[in-house]
Write an enzyme that holds these catalytic residues in place. Sequence first.
Site, PDB file in Angstrom:
ATOM      1  CB  THR A   1      -0.953  12.397  10.836  1.00 31.99           C
ATOM      2  OG1 THR A   1      -0.507  11.319  10.559  1.00 31.99           O
ATOM      3  CG2 THR A   1      -0.330  13.543  10.237  1.00 31.99           C
TER       4      THR A   1
ATOM      5  NE  ARG B   1       2.871   5.665   3.058  1.00 35.54           N
ATOM      6  CZ  ARG B   1       2.284   6.641   3.733  1.00 35.54           C
ATOM      7  NH1 ARG B   1       2.815   7.013   5.018  1.00 35.54           N
ATOM      8  NH2 ARG B   1       1.287   7.279   3.304  1.00 35.54           N
ATOM      9  CB  VAL B   2       8.605   8.861   2.626  1.00 31.95           C
ATOM     10  CG1 VAL B   2       8.084  10.192   3.452  1.00 31.95           C
ATOM     11  CG2 VAL B   2       9.729   8.082   3.277  1.00 31.95           C
TER      12      VAL B   2
ATOM     13  CG  ASP C   1       0.514  13.647   3.495  1.00 30.59           C
ATOM     14  OD1 ASP C   1       0.704  12.252   4.159  1.00 30.59           O
ATOM     15  OD2 ASP C   1      -0.005  14.684   3.647  1.00 30.59           O
TER      16      ASP C   1
ATOM     17  CB  THR D   1      -4.295  14.559   8.889  1.00 28.36           C
ATOM     18  OG1 THR D   1      -4.547  13.173   9.303  1.00 28.36           O
ATOM     19  CG2 THR D   1      -5.437  15.304   9.174  1.00 28.36           C
ATOM     20  N   GLY D   2      -4.420  12.495   6.213  1.00 24.81           N
ATOM     21  CA  GLY D   2      -5.198  11.682   5.500  1.00 24.81           C
ATOM     22  C   GLY D   2      -4.174  10.537   4.681  1.00 24.81           C
TER      23      GLY D   2
ATOM     24  N   GLY E   1      -1.640   9.442   2.608  1.00 19.82           N
ATOM     25  CA  GLY E   1      -0.789  10.318   2.253  1.00 19.82           C
ATOM     26  C   GLY E   1      -0.232  10.247   0.679  1.00 19.82           C
TER      27      GLY E   1
HETATM   28  N1  ASP Z   1      -0.630  11.692   6.176  1.00 18.18           N
HETATM   29  C1  ASP Z   1       0.091  10.449   6.940  1.00 18.18           C
HETATM   30  C2  ASP Z   1       0.918   9.384   5.956  1.00 18.18           C
HETATM   31  O1  ASP Z   1       0.123   9.136   5.080  1.00 18.18           O
HETATM   32  C3  ASP Z   1      -0.888   9.649   7.680  1.00 18.18           C
HETATM   33  C4  ASP Z   1      -1.968  10.146   8.373  1.00 18.18           C
HETATM   34  O2  ASP Z   1      -2.360  11.589   8.162  1.00 18.18           O
HETATM   35  O3  ASP Z   1      -2.466   9.824   9.531  1.00 18.18           O
HETATM   36  O4  ASP Z   1       1.546   8.996   6.520  1.00 18.18           O
END
Ligand code: ASP
Length: 319
Positions: free
Chosen positions: A182, A210-211, A213, A233-234, A236
């Site tokens: 991300t 699915r959506v 964050d 990022t992480g 979500g």
């Molecule tokens: N935050 C993003 C999600 O959960 C994934 C990511 O940060 O790689 O869609």
Amino acid sequence: MSNKYVIMIHGGAGNIKEMDDEKKAKYHKSLEIILKKSSQILQEGASSLEAVTLAVKLLEDDELYNAGKGSVLNHKGEFSMDASIMDGKNLMSGAVAGISKIKNPVMLAKKVLEESEHVMLISNEAMDFAKQFDLEAKENSYFETEYRRKQFEEALKSNKVVLDHSSFDKKGIQGDEKKYGTVGAVAVDKDGNIAAATSTGGIVNKKFGRVGDSPIVGSGVYADNETAAVSSTGYGEQFIRTVIAKHLADLIAMKGLNLVDAMNESIEYLTKKVSGLGGMISVTKDYKYASNYNTPGMIHGVASSEGGINTSLEKPLNA
Ligand code: ASP
């Protein structure tokens, strides 16, 4: 107006320590080029909103990252991308979720901010909204990379929903695979206005619309001149449940913390409260910047009028 500016970008948090040197060098190079181009326009007087748009567009165009070209595949083997942008001057925000075939989702999010009376548009209707603008469209083949197809097939086989960072689970780092992705940017311009933008393909093999964050104001993105601009990022779901970007801003507004302390306390909160995994980047209107994460690394970098360009995969950056 001052002559100062800062732009900070990220390409995902994850298990950087397992990445080989050649790949690390590729990320450093990519971050450096993108920081150079996006800080150049800040230096020439562009707004922070323009700078984060350009930075995220360039990150989306680079298949190294899980956003735009190089996005991960969902359970149907399709692309379903999310993006957002926020202007700290007036809290105007634009977001899109579950879209495909738009080369740069962040530019559609910016159109939502500028040209619609809404904050978030989803799926096919968001793509209908896109038709009135001169935004570049692309077929699925443009977004697809061999690496992502393989990653998806492996996830399907093991029936897992996989975060595009590293193969960690709630207990900690599992380790063998290396997945990153991300993207996001935060900036402060010469006028002292701040902005943030985030873009993603989401998580591998995600189901049922699915959506995450990334398009959610207060979680994946946030910007308020009075506090901070943030891109996350992480995993979500954990970032949504903790409203983590707004949490950071609130620590500044209500507890009077400086940016670095607010950043560190937010990552601590994410970890303790929901065993959340990931990281954030942030800037304030007084040209301070900070990053932190609880994964072994986060692909990120900063360019500023005072300190030039600095990229990092394994240590937080702040000033
Ligand atoms: N935050 C993003 C999600 O959960 C994934 C990511 O940060 O790689 O869609």
